[in-house]
Design a protein around this motif. Sequence first.
Motif, PDB file in Angstrom:
ATOM      1  N   PHE A   1       7.772  -2.800  -9.364  1.00 13.45           N
ATOM      2  CA  PHE A   1       6.614  -3.052  -8.502  1.00 13.45           C
ATOM      3  C   PHE A   1       5.807  -4.228  -9.032  1.00 13.45           C
ATOM      4  O   PHE A   1       5.409  -5.118  -8.256  1.00 13.45           O
ATOM      5  N   TYR A   2       5.562  -4.283 -10.328  1.00 14.96           N
ATOM      6  CA  TYR A   2       4.775  -5.381 -10.892  1.00 14.96           C
ATOM      7  C   TYR A   2       5.520  -6.706 -10.796  1.00 14.96           C
ATOM      8  O   TYR A   2       4.900  -7.751 -10.521  1.00 14.96           O
TER       9      TYR A   2
ATOM     10  N   MET B   1      -6.043  -1.432   0.200  1.00  9.63           N
ATOM     11  CA  MET B   1      -6.542  -0.672   1.343  1.00  9.63           C
ATOM     12  C   MET B   1      -7.651  -1.439   2.055  1.00  9.63           C
ATOM     13  O   MET B   1      -7.659  -1.540   3.293  1.00  9.63           O
ATOM     14  N   ALA B   2      -8.590  -1.985   1.286  1.00 13.98           N
ATOM     15  CA  ALA B   2      -9.687  -2.742   1.893  1.00 13.98           C
ATOM     16  C   ALA B   2      -9.181  -4.038   2.526  1.00 13.98           C
ATOM     17  O   ALA B   2      -9.601  -4.410   3.632  1.00 13.98           O
ATOM     18  N   GLU B   3      -8.266  -4.727   1.857  1.00 13.57           N
ATOM     19  CA  GLU B   3      -7.761  -5.993   2.401  1.00 13.57           C
ATOM     20  C   GLU B   3      -6.920  -5.780   3.647  1.00 13.57           C
ATOM     21  O   GLU B   3      -6.943  -6.607   4.569  1.00 13.57           O
ATOM     22  N   PHE B   4      -6.198  -4.683   3.703  1.00 14.03           N
ATOM     23  CA  PHE B   4      -5.408  -4.386   4.905  1.00 14.03           C
ATOM     24  C   PHE B   4      -6.317  -4.201   6.114  1.00 14.03           C
ATOM     25  O   PHE B   4      -6.053  -4.726   7.203  1.00 14.03           O
ATOM     26  N   LEU B   5      -7.423  -3.473   5.947  1.00 14.01           N
ATOM     27  CA  LEU B   5      -8.365  -3.282   7.049  1.00 14.01           C
ATOM     28  C   LEU B   5      -9.003  -4.605   7.484  1.00 14.01           C
ATOM     29  O   LEU B   5      -9.189  -4.850   8.675  1.00 14.01           O
TER      30      LEU B   5
ATOM     31  N   LEU C   1       0.836  -1.203   0.000  1.00 12.76           N
ATOM     32  CA  LEU C   1       0.000   0.000   0.000  1.00 12.76           C
ATOM     33  C   LEU C   1       0.870   1.253   0.000  1.00 12.76           C
ATOM     34  O   LEU C   1       0.631   2.196  -0.779  1.00 12.76           O
ATOM     35  N   VAL C   2       1.882   1.282   0.847  1.00 12.30           N
ATOM     36  CA  VAL C   2       2.780   2.441   0.916  1.00 12.30           C
ATOM     37  C   VAL C   2       3.575   2.572  -0.387  1.00 12.30           C
ATOM     38  O   VAL C   2       3.717   3.682  -0.936  1.00 12.30           O
ATOM     39  N   TRP C   3       4.081   1.455  -0.884  1.00  4.17           N
ATOM     40  CA  TRP C   3       4.870   1.466  -2.115  1.00  4.17           C
ATOM     41  C   TRP C   3       4.021   1.916  -3.304  1.00  4.17           C
ATOM     42  O   TRP C   3       4.430   2.759  -4.106  1.00  4.17           O
ATOM     43  N   CYS C   4       2.815   1.368  -3.426  1.00 10.79           N
ATOM     44  CA  CYS C   4       1.934   1.704  -4.541  1.00 10.79           C
ATOM     45  C   CYS C   4       1.509   3.174  -4.476  1.00 10.79           C
ATOM     46  O   CYS C   4       1.462   3.858  -5.510  1.00 10.79           O
ATOM     47  N   LEU C   5       1.217   3.671  -3.279  1.00  9.90           N
ATOM     48  CA  LEU C   5       0.847   5.077  -3.138  1.00  9.90           C
ATOM     49  C   LEU C   5       2.001   5.983  -3.538  1.00  9.90           C
ATOM     50  O   LEU C   5       1.792   7.023  -4.198  1.00  9.90           O
ATOM     51  N   TYR C   6       3.223   5.605  -3.173  1.00  8.27           N
ATOM     52  CA  TYR C   6       4.401   6.396  -3.562  1.00  8.27           C
ATOM     53  C   TYR C   6       4.575   6.429  -5.075  1.00  8.27           C
ATOM     54  O   TYR C   6       4.828   7.495  -5.660  1.00  8.27           O
TER      55      TYR C   6
ATOM     56  N   ARG D   1      -1.081   1.507 -15.579  1.00  3.30           N
ATOM     57  CA  ARG D   1      -1.487   2.696 -14.821  1.00  3.30           C
ATOM     58  C   ARG D   1      -2.831   2.463 -14.136  1.00  3.30           C
ATOM     59  O   ARG D   1      -2.989   2.770 -12.945  1.00  3.30           O
ATOM     60  N   LEU D   2      -3.768   1.935 -14.866  1.00  8.62           N
ATOM     61  CA  LEU D   2      -5.061   1.605 -14.265  1.00  8.62           C
ATOM     62  C   LEU D   2      -4.907   0.524 -13.206  1.00  8.62           C
ATOM     63  O   LEU D   2      -5.552   0.568 -12.147  1.00  8.62           O
ATOM     64  N   GLY D   3      -4.042  -0.441 -13.471  1.00 10.71           N
ATOM     65  CA  GLY D   3      -3.817  -1.516 -12.506  1.00 10.71           C
ATOM     66  C   GLY D   3      -3.260  -1.012 -11.183  1.00 10.71           C
ATOM     67  O   GLY D   3      -3.611  -1.530 -10.114  1.00 10.71           O
ATOM     68  N   LEU D   4      -2.396   0.011 -11.219  1.00 13.90           N
ATOM     69  CA  LEU D   4      -1.848   0.563  -9.984  1.00 13.90           C
ATOM     70  C   LEU D   4      -2.941   1.188  -9.117  1.00 13.90           C
ATOM     71  O   LEU D   4      -2.966   0.982  -7.896  1.00 13.90           O
ATOM     72  N   ILE D   5      -3.847   1.942  -9.730  1.00 13.64           N
ATOM     73  CA  ILE D   5      -4.920   2.571  -8.967  1.00 13.64           C
ATOM     74  C   ILE D   5      -5.853   1.524  -8.366  1.00 13.64           C
ATOM     75  O   ILE D   5      -6.258   1.616  -7.195  1.00 13.64           O
ATOM     76  N   LEU D   6      -6.194   0.511  -9.152  1.00 18.24           N
ATOM     77  CA  LEU D   6      -7.100  -0.533  -8.650  1.00 18.24           C
ATOM     78  C   LEU D   6      -6.441  -1.349  -7.550  1.00 18.24           C
ATOM     79  O   LEU D   6      -7.102  -1.743  -6.579  1.00 18.24           O
ATOM     80  N   LEU D   7      -5.145  -1.622  -7.670  1.00 20.96           N
ATOM     81  CA  LEU D   7      -4.442  -2.341  -6.601  1.00 20.96           C
ATOM     82  C   LEU D   7      -4.381  -1.508  -5.334  1.00 20.96           C
ATOM     83  O   LEU D   7      -4.482  -2.045  -4.220  1.00 20.96           O
TER      84      LEU D   7
END
Length: 370
Positions: free
Chosen positions: A163-164, A223-227, A128-133, A212-218
């Motif tokens: 990342f991928y 985020m939901a899976e972490f919670l 999550l942190v890596w993808c957001l960065y 690019r779309l895959g990064l946003i969806l991941l």
Amino acid sequence: MAFRRRTKSYPLFSQEFVIHNHADIGFCLVLCVLIGLMFEVTAKTAFLFILPQYNISMPSSESETVQYHYGLKDLVTILFYIFITIILHAVVQEYILDKISRRLHLSKVKHSKFNESGQLVAFHLSSLVWCLYVVVTEGYLTNPRSLWENYPHVYLPFQVKFFYLCQLAYWLHALPELYFQKVRKEEIPRQLQYICLYLVHIAGAYLLNLTRLGLILLLLQYMAEFLFHMARLFYFADENNEKLFNAWAVVFVVTRLFTLTLAVLAIGFGLARMENQTFEPEKGNFNTLLFRLCVLLLVCASQAWMMWRFIHSQLRRWREYWNEQSAKKRVMVAPRPPAKLIKRESGYHENGILKAENGMSPRTKKLKAP
């Protein structure tokens, strides 16, 4: 061994030996690759395992930038990082999760789920942190039109491709971990479902140049899976901690809506308005009507399946809750039966025989024969 203290030795190359020492075996293989960097003869081969391949220098306004595209050599890099992930998995299990689970004294079923959620919490938080960065530095959040503009996105920055590759390595490593962790047979189908879903979606976004779309969806999914897995860990620590499940339920529903909206916006409308809509796999262009329909169908089907499972689990949870509440009410309302008065004969009992008050046994009355 490096990661675990052994109290029992197993025959070399036996099944138990591989299971209990798989992290050490992976560490030895990684060490061999790193040692190969020290010699000129093997350095080029070692770099195939460590660094992403297929780099191209592209001119820009200020200076040249290095971009990457995918190829068969990526499989070698993914294999190397599968062993890295196996080592990290063993470190988290040995030095964090095992120590916590010993204090909680969990049952076998809860212990298995605790280990699963603990591993996924560590992975989802780091991803999550890596993808957001990556998303922020590449400007995909500030410019949503970049998700479909200039398609196909054949050339990737280093951090996007790396990342991928790491994401694919993690979810591929999860398959042999089912064997190494001795997961129960009842749990294997459920875990295989979400592992295969992640592999299909991540590999599809990578190979079809929808990174690019895959990064946003991941980012939304992690985020939901972490919670969810954090809520499970708190629940295993104390079964009264269920408030985080309510927060996860809200985030889960919002995530499904955002995922469907972004997929329809980027694929259904964005790519449909692009000028170049020819099927050219050698150039990485898959922008055709059939391609867009298949991708949208896959995304919508997976989101609908996840939403159906969510609704089914919530209904079952509420049904169990109301059954417990109604059972408690019945216990509280049910009247107690009045105590029956037992008429006793005069005297007292001694050794199962009725004694008179003077200590003599009462005489039994003789019945006269008719």
